[in-house]
Design an enzyme around this catalytic site. Sequence first.
Site, PDB file in Angstrom:
ATOM      1  N   TRP A   1       6.865   0.109   4.071  1.00 33.30           N
ATOM      2  CA  TRP A   1       7.411   0.727   2.589  1.00 33.30           C
ATOM      3  C   TRP A   1       8.865   1.266   2.849  1.00 33.30           C
ATOM      4  CZ3 TRP A   1       8.732   5.873   1.338  1.00 33.30           C
ATOM      5  CH2 TRP A   1       8.478   6.614   2.382  1.00 33.30           C
TER       6      TRP A   1
ATOM      7  N   SER B   1      -1.113  27.121  -5.301  1.00 31.41           N
ATOM      8  CA  SER B   1      -1.086  28.589  -5.760  1.00 31.41           C
ATOM      9  C   SER B   1      -1.341  29.163  -6.984  1.00 31.41           C
ATOM     10  CB  SER B   1       0.817  28.958  -5.664  1.00 31.41           C
ATOM     11  OG  SER B   1       1.107  28.339  -4.192  1.00 31.41           O
TER      12      SER B   1
ATOM     13  N   HIS C   1      13.379  12.056   3.601  1.00 29.33           N
ATOM     14  CA  HIS C   1      12.696  13.387   4.253  1.00 29.33           C
ATOM     15  C   HIS C   1      12.514  14.242   2.743  1.00 29.33           C
ATOM     16  CE1 HIS C   1      10.522  16.052   6.504  1.00 29.33           C
ATOM     17  NE2 HIS C   1      11.364  17.241   5.743  1.00 29.33           N
TER      18      HIS C   1
ATOM     19  N   ARG D   1       1.337   0.739  14.825  1.00 29.23           N
ATOM     20  CA  ARG D   1       1.449   0.482  13.532  1.00 29.23           C
ATOM     21  C   ARG D   1       1.787  -0.761  12.790  1.00 29.23           C
ATOM     22  NH1 ARG D   1       5.686   4.736  10.330  1.00 29.23           N
ATOM     23  NH2 ARG D   1       4.649   3.858   8.530  1.00 29.23           N
TER      24      ARG D   1
ATOM     25  N   HIS E   1      15.013  12.859  12.207  1.00 33.03           N
ATOM     26  CA  HIS E   1      13.756  12.860  12.825  1.00 33.03           C
ATOM     27  C   HIS E   1      12.940  11.617  12.681  1.00 33.03           C
ATOM     28  CE1 HIS E   1      11.766  15.379   9.616  1.00 33.03           C
ATOM     29  NE2 HIS E   1      11.399  14.061   9.343  1.00 33.03           N
ATOM     30  N   HIS E   2      13.106  10.894  11.798  1.00 35.98           N
ATOM     31  CA  HIS E   2      12.388   9.605  11.778  1.00 35.98           C
ATOM     32  C   HIS E   2      13.031   8.525  12.422  1.00 35.98           C
ATOM     33  CE1 HIS E   2      10.065  11.040   8.331  1.00 35.98           C
ATOM     34  NE2 HIS E   2      10.850  11.622   8.015  1.00 35.98           N
TER      35      HIS E   2
ATOM     36  N   ASP F   1       6.577  21.796 -26.701  1.00 37.26           N
ATOM     37  CA  ASP F   1       6.686  20.288 -26.004  1.00 37.26           C
ATOM     38  C   ASP F   1       7.677  20.322 -25.070  1.00 37.26           C
ATOM     39  OD1 ASP F   1       6.497  17.526 -25.667  1.00 37.26           O
ATOM     40  OD2 ASP F   1       5.779  17.131 -27.461  1.00 37.26           O
TER      41      ASP F   1
ATOM     42  N   LYS G   1       3.807  30.170   3.930  1.00 40.81           N
ATOM     43  CA  LYS G   1       3.312  29.785   2.857  1.00 40.81           C
ATOM     44  C   LYS G   1       1.560  29.845   3.003  1.00 40.81           C
ATOM     45  CE  LYS G   1       6.417  27.047   0.197  1.00 40.81           C
ATOM     46  NZ  LYS G   1       6.217  27.374  -1.179  1.00 40.81           N
TER      47      LYS G   1
ATOM     48  N   SER H   1      12.957   6.288 -13.995  1.00 41.67           N
ATOM     49  CA  SER H   1      11.864   6.913 -14.473  1.00 41.67           C
ATOM     50  C   SER H   1      11.913   8.365 -14.033  1.00 41.67           C
ATOM     51  CB  SER H   1      10.336   6.263 -14.532  1.00 41.67           C
ATOM     52  OG  SER H   1       9.596   7.209 -14.587  1.00 41.67           O
ATOM     53  N   SER H   2      11.994   8.462 -12.677  1.00 37.32           N
ATOM     54  CA  SER H   2      11.475   9.817 -12.005  1.00 37.32           C
ATOM     55  C   SER H   2      12.850  10.631 -12.354  1.00 37.32           C
ATOM     56  CB  SER H   2      11.639   9.651 -10.435  1.00 37.32           C
ATOM     57  OG  SER H   2      10.473   8.883  -9.895  1.00 37.32           O
TER      58      SER H   2
ATOM     59  N   HIS I   1       0.761  -1.090  -0.090  1.00 34.91           N
ATOM     60  CA  HIS I   1      -0.029  -0.076  -0.007  1.00 34.91           C
ATOM     61  C   HIS I   1       0.849   1.259  -0.020  1.00 34.91           C
ATOM     62  CE1 HIS I   1      -2.975   3.363   1.060  1.00 34.91           C
ATOM     63  NE2 HIS I   1      -2.300   3.456   2.123  1.00 34.91           N
TER      64      HIS I   1
ATOM     65  N   THR J   1       7.268  26.843   5.458  1.00 32.55           N
ATOM     66  CA  THR J   1       6.155  26.152   5.382  1.00 32.55           C
ATOM     67  C   THR J   1       4.985  26.856   5.758  1.00 32.55           C
ATOM     68  OG1 THR J   1       7.398  23.902   5.771  1.00 32.55           O
ATOM     69  CG2 THR J   1       5.165  23.967   5.252  1.00 32.55           C
TER      70      THR J   1
ATOM     71  N   TYR K   1       8.918  15.817   0.737  1.00 30.13           N
ATOM     72  CA  TYR K   1       8.814  17.319   0.073  1.00 30.13           C
ATOM     73  C   TYR K   1       8.575  17.202  -1.396  1.00 30.13           C
ATOM     74  CZ  TYR K   1       9.008  19.663   4.563  1.00 30.13           C
ATOM     75  OH  TYR K   1       8.775  19.957   5.739  1.00 30.13           O
TER      76      TYR K   1
ATOM     77  N   GLU L   1      12.111  13.320   0.013  1.00 31.65           N
ATOM     78  CA  GLU L   1      10.984  12.823  -0.771  1.00 31.65           C
ATOM     79  C   GLU L   1       9.551  13.171  -0.371  1.00 31.65           C
ATOM     80  OE1 GLU L   1      10.684  10.655  -3.194  1.00 31.65           O
ATOM     81  OE2 GLU L   1       8.573   9.819  -3.014  1.00 31.65           O
TER      82      GLU L   1
HETATM   83  C1  HEM Z   1       5.511  20.968   9.014  1.00 33.74           C
HETATM   84  C2  HEM Z   1       6.495  19.860   8.574  1.00 33.74           C
HETATM   85  C3  HEM Z   1       6.610  18.740   8.867  1.00 33.74           C
HETATM   86  C4  HEM Z   1       7.012  18.265  10.128  1.00 33.74           C
HETATM   87  C5  HEM Z   1       7.651  18.961  11.198  1.00 33.74           C
HETATM   88  C6  HEM Z   1       7.124  16.723  10.033  1.00 33.74           C
HETATM   89  C7  HEM Z   1       7.702  15.907  11.017  1.00 33.74           C
HETATM   90  C8  HEM Z   1       7.816  14.398  11.032  1.00 33.74           C
HETATM   91  C9  HEM Z   1       8.476  13.711  11.933  1.00 33.74           C
HETATM   92  C10 HEM Z   1       9.379  14.093  13.089  1.00 33.74           C
HETATM   93  C11 HEM Z   1       8.169  12.383  11.321  1.00 33.74           C
HETATM   94  C12 HEM Z   1       8.715  11.165  12.142  1.00 33.74           C
HETATM   95  C13 HEM Z   1       7.444  10.615  13.043  1.00 33.74           C
HETATM   96  C14 HEM Z   1       7.879   9.182  13.557  1.00 33.74           C
HETATM   97  O1  HEM Z   1       8.246   8.219  12.884  1.00 33.74           O
HETATM   98  O2  HEM Z   1       7.999   8.984  14.803  1.00 33.74           O
HETATM   99  C15 HEM Z   1       7.584  12.412  10.396  1.00 33.74           C
HETATM  100  C16 HEM Z   1       6.933  11.391   9.439  1.00 33.74           C
HETATM  101  C17 HEM Z   1       6.303  11.458   8.406  1.00 33.74           C
HETATM  102  N1  HEM Z   1       6.140  12.479   7.633  1.00 33.74           N
HETATM  103 FE1  HEM Z   1       6.304  14.235   8.345  1.00 33.74          FE
HETATM  104  N2  HEM Z   1       6.530  16.375   8.911  1.00 33.74           N
HETATM  105  C18 HEM Z   1       6.265  17.453   8.100  1.00 33.74           C
HETATM  106  C19 HEM Z   1       5.743  17.627   6.859  1.00 33.74           C
HETATM  107  C20 HEM Z   1       5.606  16.319   6.096  1.00 33.74           C
HETATM  108  C21 HEM Z   1       5.173  16.383   4.606  1.00 33.74           C
HETATM  109  C22 HEM Z   1       4.775  17.684   4.002  1.00 33.74           C
HETATM  110  C23 HEM Z   1       4.961  15.016   4.268  1.00 33.74           C
HETATM  111  C24 HEM Z   1       4.565  14.601   2.931  1.00 33.74           C
HETATM  112  C25 HEM Z   1       3.710  15.140   2.189  1.00 33.74           C
HETATM  113  C26 HEM Z   1       5.239  14.343   5.417  1.00 33.74           C
HETATM  114  C27 HEM Z   1       5.184  12.898   5.384  1.00 33.74           C
HETATM  115  C28 HEM Z   1       5.807  11.993   6.516  1.00 33.74           C
HETATM  116  C29 HEM Z   1       5.736  10.661   6.283  1.00 33.74           C
HETATM  117  C30 HEM Z   1       5.184   9.818   5.208  1.00 33.74           C
HETATM  118  C31 HEM Z   1       6.130  10.178   7.355  1.00 33.74           C
HETATM  119  C32 HEM Z   1       6.332   8.839   8.061  1.00 33.74           C
HETATM  120  C33 HEM Z   1       7.358   7.832   7.551  1.00 33.74           C
HETATM  121  C34 HEM Z   1       7.089   6.342   7.873  1.00 33.74           C
HETATM  122  O3  HEM Z   1       7.833   6.275   8.924  1.00 33.74           O
HETATM  123  O4  HEM Z   1       6.470   5.674   7.531  1.00 33.74           O
HETATM  124  N3  HEM Z   1       5.702  14.950   6.474  1.00 33.74           N
HETATM  125  N4  HEM Z   1       7.152  13.713   9.947  1.00 33.74           N
HETATM  126 CU   LIG Z   2      10.649  13.635   7.666  1.00 35.70          CU
END
Ligand code: HEM
Ligand SMILES: [Cu+2]
Lengths: 528, 69, 182
Positions: free
Chosen positions: A144, A270, A255, A452, A304-305, A108, A333, A171-172, A79, A330, A259, A257
């Site tokens: 994933w 926008s 990370h 999870r 931070h992950h 083009d 914006k 591809s990307s 997923h 961010t 963004y 990614e």
């Molecule tokens: C304000 C901005 C953001 C902050 C401060 C932030 C912070 C964080 C932090 C600290 C985690 C880790 C949490 C953990 O695993 O315990 C996390 C996970 C995640 N964030 Fe964000 N994030 C932000 C914006 C975004 C945006 C814009 C996206 C995607 C469009 C995003 C997608 C994700 C994803 C996919 C994970 C989980 C990854 C995983 O463990 O599978 N985040 N974020």
């Molecule tokens: Cu992150």
Amino acid sequence: MAAVHGDAHGHEHDDHHPSGIMRWITTTNHKDIGTMYLWFSFAMFLVGGTLAMGIRAELYQPGIQILEPELFNQFTTLHGLIMVFGAIMPAFVGFANWQVPMMIGAPDMAFARMNNWSFWLLPVAATLLVGSFFVPGGAAAGGWTFYPPLSTQGGLGVDLMIFSVHILGASSIMGSINIITTILNMRAPGMTMMKMPLFVWTWLITAYLLVLVMPVLAGVVTMLLTDRHFGTSFFNAAGGGDPVMFQHIFWFFGHPEVYIMILPSFGIVSEVIPTFSRKPLFGYSSMVYATASIAILSCVVWAHHMFTAGMPTVGQLFFMYATMLIAVPTGVKVFNWTATMWRGSMSFETPMLFSIGFIFLFVIGGFSGVICAIVPIDIQVQDTYYVIAHFHYVLVSGSLFALFAGAYYWIPKWTGRMYNETLGKWHFWLSMFFFNMTFFVQHFLGLAGMPRRIPDYNLQFADFNMISSLGAFGFGLTQLLFLYIMINCIRSGDKAPQKPWDGATTLEWTHLPTPAPYHSFEKPPIVK
Amino acid sequence: MSNSPADKNHVSVWQIAKAVLSAFMGIRKKSDLEHDAATLKPAHVIIGGIIGGLLFVIGVFSVVKLVIN
Amino acid sequence: MVENKSFANVVMLRKLLFFTLVMFVFGYALVPFYEKFCEVTGINNLLQPDVQAKEIRVDESRWITVEFDANTRGLPWQFKPLQTSARIHPGEPVNVMYEITNNSDREINGQAIPSYSPRFLDKHLKKFECFCFTKQVLKPNETRQMPVQFVIEPGLPQDIQTVTISYTFFELPDGTAAAVKR
Ligand code: HEM
Ligand SMILES: [Cu+2]
């Protein structure tokens, strides 16, 4: 415009394109390729969505009812992979293909053949990924993020996943090279960088991020592959490697990614908000600057992950502060969008609704992100449903809602027909309702400690899970409504005027008829 | 980008620094921006951005050190 | 004009492909960088002996239970500690024996990797001798007893009463040197 074909200029690909299926296989037209990207990503969205329905069905009640744990893990893994690499990213590339040349007045994309190639890699990769369910041992099941040791141990399914990530990455990268070159070299006379629509700017920066980090992902999956089959020990503790190093390299890609998945949607929003507020975007230049700096700074916050993976306090504090600071551009914006709407003469057609929904829910996701960034809290919520709630608020009600906004906004230009506004509004409100029903309660589940990626849970979580599952089924069904609206629009929508949105100011609305002709801007427009 | 050499000489380190700093915060005046766009070259901004990124890292790191002691 | 444009595009393509390649190599360069970083900061030296400090004060007022755990992963060995736990004072040198048996009829190289609970135990654990510092080669059906010698420093936080030291044996592919000298 030369709508009737005929002016004989010595073009390699003239109007005698093959018909039927061969047209699509051999096409080098950016509009055809954009269309294929969009249909492909929608198909993958449905596949990934089906997996999500399976996950939520299993979690509807405590206990194991439908999916055996091993299969459940395969579902969560695929997923995530399918939604990230198969649905969201290709959908944005589809928008770039359609819109970037039209918005900068180019005929083009810069490399038309490579464009065709980068699309046709996708179905191959998707087949490998989906096909891996049917090989002995099943699909990859380690999440994933495919951390070792699970990903160095799994069977054939993991190999297929690795190959498919390689192909998707190639591809990307090709897609981004194409987009960068198109934007930098093919702008119409007078279209200076600082006149480019924000969607083009965000894609330029996204494309740079892609060529920056996609090769790193390719490298790390190659290391996994050689660890699995060629006796290297990058991540194998016994051979002197370190599985934690995988996490560092993966998130160095990961990370940026996230963004990559949000910046183009900032671009779409926008475009939409100023159109329906009938005012120019507030702080255009700040937006450009903020996007660029988000891109740079997003490369220094990856750990931070990994707050619970073991890290010195200095490291934890560094990544905590850096992450919280990056939320500043961010946030700026969000103020800009709000200020654009301020005192505008607003109207609320479906694209605008989705954009406002985007702002509202993305802010919630941003805040829960900042909360996750606080180390003492994250040690509690890491790997719980709180994180799931966070990233679905930024990805579903962020990226996906922006994609919906963009689809409704540009479909008249693409097809020459209007979608059904009433149904569009239904689509928005149902999505809004069911989305929050599904994911808001997951904050509570996460704070209460529900982990999870586990198919079963304690009784105390039962009520919220049932609510969440019901919401998910509703959300899934609602997306079929979107499919219906789009097909209905293409088949039998009312004829659209050249500029159905009176606030629109970009080239595709002001300089091109509706529907946009197959070859547009063969003679570049003069931009004043 | 622009080929009149006269106004290029006016790019000062301070101007690049201001552009990069305001970018990190996400706030920039329109008039300043137009001045930037006319005078700054992409290489300036990229190098400035990388140095700015490094300074950001060093800055945050120093704060962390300070907090820990 | 058209010629110029497509030429400029190709130049751009080359630059970007080169950049892609650089980033791919950068991904690999992160590996030695990571190792160096861990070495310099001393984060990850699980497999190096510590130097015997001259004088470690023994804190006789305090008892700690040390549990010993042993696992194998994917190799036909039997592996166990000869005692499952010990009650000790912080600062006091401890000696434990482990036993491995090769249950198969081929020669096998194994490498043990330690792991600790709580995780930060490694900061307070000084190990002078351990079978995990080198690879172990066992002939068919050979049995071997091996010592581990360590001290838990009195600096271990007061609220910790029980710690666990765990080893897992992995098979080393033929010809691989011991993990330490990768
Ligand atoms: C304000 C901005 C953001 C902050 C401060 C932030 C912070 C964080 C932090 C600290 C985690 C880790 C949490 C953990 O695993 O315990 C996390 C996970 C995640 N964030 Fe964000 N994030 C932000 C914006 C975004 C945006 C814009 C996206 C995607 C469009 C995003 C997608 C994700 C994803 C996919 C994970 C989980 C990854 C995983 O463990 O599978 N985040 N974020
Ligand atoms: Cu992150």
